[in-house]
Motif scaffolding. Structure first.
Motif, PDB file in Angstrom:
ATOM      1  N   ILE A  70      38.677  57.317  43.123  1.00 36.09           N
ATOM      2  CA  ILE A  70      37.742  58.208  43.823  1.00 36.09           C
ATOM      3  C   ILE A  70      38.514  59.210  44.680  1.00 36.09           C
ATOM      4  CG2 ILE A  70      36.100  58.224  45.766  1.00 36.09           C
ATOM      5  CD1 ILE A  70      34.784  55.747  44.503  1.00 36.09           C
ATOM      6  N   SER A  74      38.651  63.257  44.127  1.00 38.98           N
ATOM      7  CA  SER A  74      38.101  64.169  45.133  1.00 38.98           C
ATOM      8  C   SER A  74      38.964  65.415  45.272  1.00 38.98           C
ATOM      9  CB  SER A  74      37.960  63.466  46.491  1.00 38.98           C
ATOM     10  OG  SER A  74      39.227  63.320  47.109  1.00 38.98           O
ATOM     11  N   TYR A  97      29.053  55.077  44.442  1.00 40.17           N
ATOM     12  CA  TYR A  97      29.517  56.154  45.329  1.00 40.17           C
ATOM     13  C   TYR A  97      29.976  57.367  44.521  1.00 40.17           C
ATOM     14  CZ  TYR A  97      29.490  53.935  49.951  1.00 40.17           C
ATOM     15  OH  TYR A  97      29.116  53.392  51.143  1.00 40.17           O
ATOM     16  N   ASP A 101      28.813  60.992  44.927  1.00 41.46           N
ATOM     17  CA  ASP A 101      29.800  62.008  45.327  1.00 41.46           C
ATOM     18  C   ASP A 101      30.027  63.041  44.219  1.00 41.46           C
ATOM     19  OD1 ASP A 101      30.177  60.636  47.671  1.00 41.46           O
ATOM     20  OD2 ASP A 101      32.012  59.639  47.044  1.00 41.46           O
ATOM     21  N   LEU A 103      31.883  62.700  41.326  1.00 39.40           N
ATOM     22  CA  LEU A 103      33.316  62.756  41.067  1.00 39.40           C
ATOM     23  C   LEU A 103      33.625  62.369  39.620  1.00 39.40           C
ATOM     24  CD1 LEU A 103      34.660  61.180  44.367  1.00 39.40           C
ATOM     25  CD2 LEU A 103      34.708  63.587  43.692  1.00 39.40           C
ATOM     26  N   ARG A 211      35.219  71.487  53.135  1.00 39.93           N
ATOM     27  CA  ARG A 211      34.317  70.814  52.190  1.00 39.93           C
ATOM     28  C   ARG A 211      34.228  69.341  52.541  1.00 39.93           C
ATOM     29  NH1 ARG A 211      37.166  73.656  46.971  1.00 39.93           N
ATOM     30  NH2 ARG A 211      36.058  75.640  47.156  1.00 39.93           N
ATOM     31  N   VAL A 212      33.029  68.809  52.397  1.00 42.33           N
ATOM     32  CA  VAL A 212      32.846  67.378  52.644  1.00 42.33           C
ATOM     33  C   VAL A 212      32.217  66.759  51.406  1.00 42.33           C
ATOM     34  CG1 VAL A 212      31.706  65.632  54.040  1.00 42.33           C
ATOM     35  CG2 VAL A 212      32.572  67.717  55.121  1.00 42.33           C
ATOM     36  N   ILE A 213      32.903  65.768  50.857  1.00 45.32           N
ATOM     37  CA  ILE A 213      32.322  65.024  49.733  1.00 45.32           C
ATOM     38  C   ILE A 213      31.745  63.749  50.322  1.00 45.32           C
ATOM     39  CG2 ILE A 213      32.830  63.762  47.615  1.00 45.32           C
ATOM     40  CD1 ILE A 213      34.950  65.882  47.014  1.00 45.32           C
ATOM     41  N   ARG A 214      30.443  63.637  50.259  1.00 49.23           N
ATOM     42  CA  ARG A 214      29.791  62.523  50.946  1.00 49.23           C
ATOM     43  C   ARG A 214      28.548  62.089  50.196  1.00 49.23           C
ATOM     44  NH1 ARG A 214      27.068  65.094  56.309  1.00 49.23           N
ATOM     45  NH2 ARG A 214      25.560  63.433  56.016  1.00 49.23           N
ATOM     46  N   SER A 215      28.145  60.869  50.442  1.00 51.99           N
ATOM     47  CA  SER A 215      26.897  60.414  49.841  1.00 51.99           C
ATOM     48  C   SER A 215      25.884  60.078  50.913  1.00 51.99           C
ATOM     49  CB  SER A 215      27.149  59.194  48.952  1.00 51.99           C
ATOM     50  OG  SER A 215      27.680  58.147  49.723  1.00 51.99           O
ATOM     51  N   TYR A 216      26.299  60.173  52.157  1.00 52.97           N
ATOM     52  CA  TYR A 216      25.427  59.794  53.267  1.00 52.97           C
ATOM     53  C   TYR A 216      24.530  60.964  53.651  1.00 52.97           C
ATOM     54  CZ  TYR A 216      24.218  58.350  58.074  1.00 52.97           C
ATOM     55  OH  TYR A 216      23.568  58.016  59.224  1.00 52.97           O
TER      56      TYR A 216
END
Lengths: 354, 249, 182
Positions: A70, A74, A97, A101, A103, A211-216
């Motif tokens: 992961i 990213s 995730y 995300d 990915l 950049r923010v890779i997030r799932s929240y």
């Protein structure tokens, strides 16, 4: 086994073919933890990646391995991990995730007997694990099922391509038989276009906003929007990427549906049935997600019966039933674990079922 | 002629609402990280692996590329990032539960491999975001929502001394425990964070800082009292200091 | 026409390698071929075998219950595989490590003291596996020793190239071994 070959037919184990193809596909990072029957992949990668100056980590667990993948993905890198059954269970969180995300994780899953520790013999018992997912939430993994060592190589290429094209984790779902058997294989050049990841990958925010890779997504409304968007992507995948092989279905009364290693025997069985005067055909899904449901439902209008051939207690049969939607009966020929039922055994059981 | 004596670090976002609880030390810790990123010129060459817990919101405050990691996996994610892009500066920002309980294997092994990454771990002796449950660093006798009569050995065993454990790993280049309870300690904390970042930049191995931090909300204390607790109850168990520094040996 | 060849023995006899050489030879002859090992929680010195299937058509099964040709390098493998030879099939028995017994009348037996031959004529029992392929070549007619020789080059890694002449000698010895003498 440390060579990397193109343009020459070589005899190779499925596991080595997968690893070799991954390297040729431009895989920059491999992370893994040993488990039979896929350990040759990590063994090959450990030497080859170091030789090429690419990234390799002997991860402390499959949890770590999937999360290292992961991390690498990213940054837009081509990265993969490989594992088997009970250890792929440990990766379910990471896969969930990675779908969220978005990915391009590539996971090679070489199935063995389950549930639990099970055994190390071939199995197709992780059809559900791969296609339905053991992780939380609404998501799909793209799932490719090779049936020969040549396909182990070709579909590894494709796994990297689709993972990056759709920014979605992609599973190459092989099994212990394909992993351990040798067959001639020829490696072509990576046939797919390189995907530009520069629009989303993390590279240090130079001259642009971060950049923010997030799932929240803390607000429910955000998550609603997000899932709707995610499922638009899945619709696209379902429209564009379904792949299957079909033989002798034009006039078939009975169609065998089988994937991966068991499809080899089902194919021979269909041939033997024809020789005996039974109008049999075979449909072999190559992509398990997206599943060739539409084609099956078309065939259901003229076929009298579908029979799936699987090495599990009956998993894909459920998807065939959904696709056929009660139009004609769908039966199951199966073996719980091990080498797929022999062609003559399939023939015998088909004759009993029709 | 005016001299600027205070400014918001460039690595810090200017237009966000601060979401940590009042009096929480996370805010100070994040600011120190931002200041050090500025001073080392790393803002536009950094990838952060965020974690799960209160620490997750770091990406709301910093102007840096960030990937959120599953609970406990930040060190594995950071490993993947760094191995894929060795020229980037990579750090994790985690809580004690994330780093030393659910993620202990990932943390220890990253240290043992000598991953060229930096890790910041906030130790507030509790699981903050989920409402103050017992964590790996909850000290003996401490009352939490899952140790209603206080942490006892019979049911819970001992808390972990993270900085000491990480210092024992051969791949660790720097390991320290700091606190944010006084201005002097905040200054020392910043120096430690800087050192933990620099050892990565020099390619020496893992840089680690454990930050003793208050959690007024879950401790049910005023910020002042919370800092008093850091001094009186935490420091005797979690001694401040530098446990490993390969640049000094 | 599909043919199944099994090679069986104990761990260390080079059974899997012999199978790989054979499968490579079939590949060089442009046949479809699969190689499949017995695998499991194996221990050193335990029995091991592999199945090589060759065909002009697509191959389904990689491990058939019965075989056309079987090479057994030890007694345990003889006991296990003698009943699994197809009617009219052939079993090649290493009489150095298995008894010269014929329990069936519907299959062919080829007896040869493979290990002893390798030791006496080649100076190493490690050549037994390749020597047995020479015998298979002459008794099956499925593959020539010249193709097997080419296959050796595919299988033996570059840093072991020095072993090739010895292995070629083993092939020849097996091929020329007077089967009538037994």
């Amino acid at each position: 086994m440390t060579q990397c070959l193109t343009g020459k037919k070589v005899l190779m184990k499925g596991n080595y073919a997968i690893a070799n193809a991954a390297v040729l596909a431009g895989c920059e990072c491999y992370f893994g933890y040993p488990i039979t029957p896929q350990s040759e992949i990590g063994e090959f990668m450990s030497g080859k990646m170091q030789e090429l100056g690419r990234a390799y980590v002997s991860a402390e667990s499959e949890l770590a391995a999937i999360n290292m993948t992961i991390g690498a993905c990213s940054t837009g890198a081509k990265a993969m991990t490989s594992s088997s059954s009970c250890a792929v269970s440990l990766m379910q969180e990471g896969l969930s995730y990675a779908t969220s995300d978005q990915l391009p994780v590539v996971l090679v899953s070489v199935m063995r007997g389950g549930p639990g520790l099970g055994n190390i013999y071939p199995s197709q018992g992780d059809y559900f694990q791969a296609t339905k997912g053991g992780g939380n939430g609404d998501y799909h993994l793209i799932v490719l099922a090779p049936s020969t060592v040549q396909e182990c190589a070709d579909l590894t290429y494709k796994a990297f391509y689709l993972a990056h094209k759709y920014k979605n984790p992609t599973v190459l779902l092989a099994d212990g038989m394909l992993g351990q058997m040798m067959e001639p294989v020829e490696f072509k050049k990576y046939p797919y276009p390189e995907i530009d990841n520069s629009k989303w990958a993390l590279d240090g925010a130079k001259g642009r906003t971060n950049r923010v890779i997030r799932s929240y997504a803390p607000l429910a409304s955000n998550q609603c929007v997000y899932l709707e968007e995610l499922y638009k992507k899945y619709k696209l995948i379902e429209e564009n990427e379904v792949e299957w092989e079909e033989i002798g279905t034009e006039d078939a009364d009975v169609v065998l549906v089988s994937f991966g290693s068991s499809a080899r025997n089902a194919k021979i069985a269909a041939k033997l049935l024809r020789e005996k005067g039974v109008k049999a055909g075979i449909l072999r899904p190559i992509t398990l997600y997206p599943f060739p449901a539409k084609r099956l439902s078309e065939l259901a209008l003229k076929v009298k019966k579908f029979i799936t051939v699987e090495v599990n207690m009956g998993q894909m049969v459920n998807d065939v039933r959904l696709a056929v939607n009660g139009k004609v009966p769908v039966e199951l020929i199966h073996k719980p674990v091990g080498i797929p039922p022999a062609p003559v055994e399939i023939v015998k059981q088909v004759e009993e079922l029709i | 002629m005016t001299t600027q004596v205070f400014k918001i670090p460039d690595s810090f976002k200017k237009d966000v609402r601060y979401t940590f609880c009042p009096g929480c030390d996370h805010g100070v810790a994040v600011r120190l990280v931002a200041e050090v990123l500025d001073e080392l010129g790393l803002t536009q060459n950094t990838i952060c692996a965020a974690s799960i817990g209160c620490s997750v919101t770091i990406y709301d405050f910093l102007n840096i590329d960030t990937i959120e990691s599953p609970h406990g996996r930040a060190m594995a994610v950071a490993t993947g990032v760094k191995r894929a892009k060795p020229d980037k500066f990579v750090f994790t920002y985690q809580g004690d539960g994330d780093f030393a309980s659910i993620g202990l294997a990932e943390s220890m092994h990253a240290a043992l491999r000598g991953e060229k990454i930096s890790a910041i771990c906030i130790n507030n002796t509790t699981y903050g975001m989920t409402g103050g449950q017992l964590g790996p660093t909850t000290i003996l006798g401490q009352v939490t929502t899952t140790s209603p009569t206080g942490r006892n050995l019979e049911y819970y065993g001992y808390p972990i001394k993270i900085a000491e454990h990480i210092a024992l790993c051969d791949g660790t280049a720097f390991s320290a425990r700091v606190s944010l309870d006084t201005v002097a300690n905040i200054k020392k904390a910043k120096q430690a964070i800087k050192k933990a970042f620099e050892v990565q930049m020099k390619g020496l191995g893992l840089g680690f800082v454990e930050i003793l931090s208050s959690c007024p909300t879950n401790w049910k204390m005023s910020p002042d009292k919370a800092h008093q607790r850091v001094r009186e109850e935490m420091m005797p168990v979690f001694n401040l200091g530098i446990y490993k520094d390969v640049t000094q040996s | 026409m599909e043919k199944v060849i099994v090679i069986a023995g104990f761990g260390g006899q080079g059974v899997l390698l012999a199978g790989e050489v054979l499968a490579n030879a079939f590949m060089l002859d442009n046949k479809n071929v699969t190689w499949y090992p017995s695998y499991g929680a194996e221990m050193r010195g335990g029995t091991v075998n592999c199945s090589v299937t060759v065909s002009d058509d697509e191959i389904g099964n990689v491990e058939s219950p019965t075989s056309d040709f079987i090479i057994v390098l030890n007694q345990a493998s003889f006991d296990k595989f003698e009943p699994l030879v197809k009617e009219g099939g052939t079993i090649i028995v290493n009489t150095s490590l298995a008894n010269k017994v014929q329990n069936r009348h519907d299959i062919n037996y080829v007896f040869a003291p493979i290990t002893r031959l390798a030791e006496e004529k080649l100076g190493s029992n490690k050549m037994s596996n390749i020597l047995s392929l020479g015998i298979l070549s002459v008794s099956s007619g499925l593959v020539s020793t010249s193709t097997l020789e080419k296959a050796l080059n595919n299988v033996i890694p570059p840093h072991r190239r020095n072993l090739i002449p010895k292995n070629v000698e083993a092939l020849k010895l097996g091929y020329e071994y007077d089967l009538l003498k037994v």
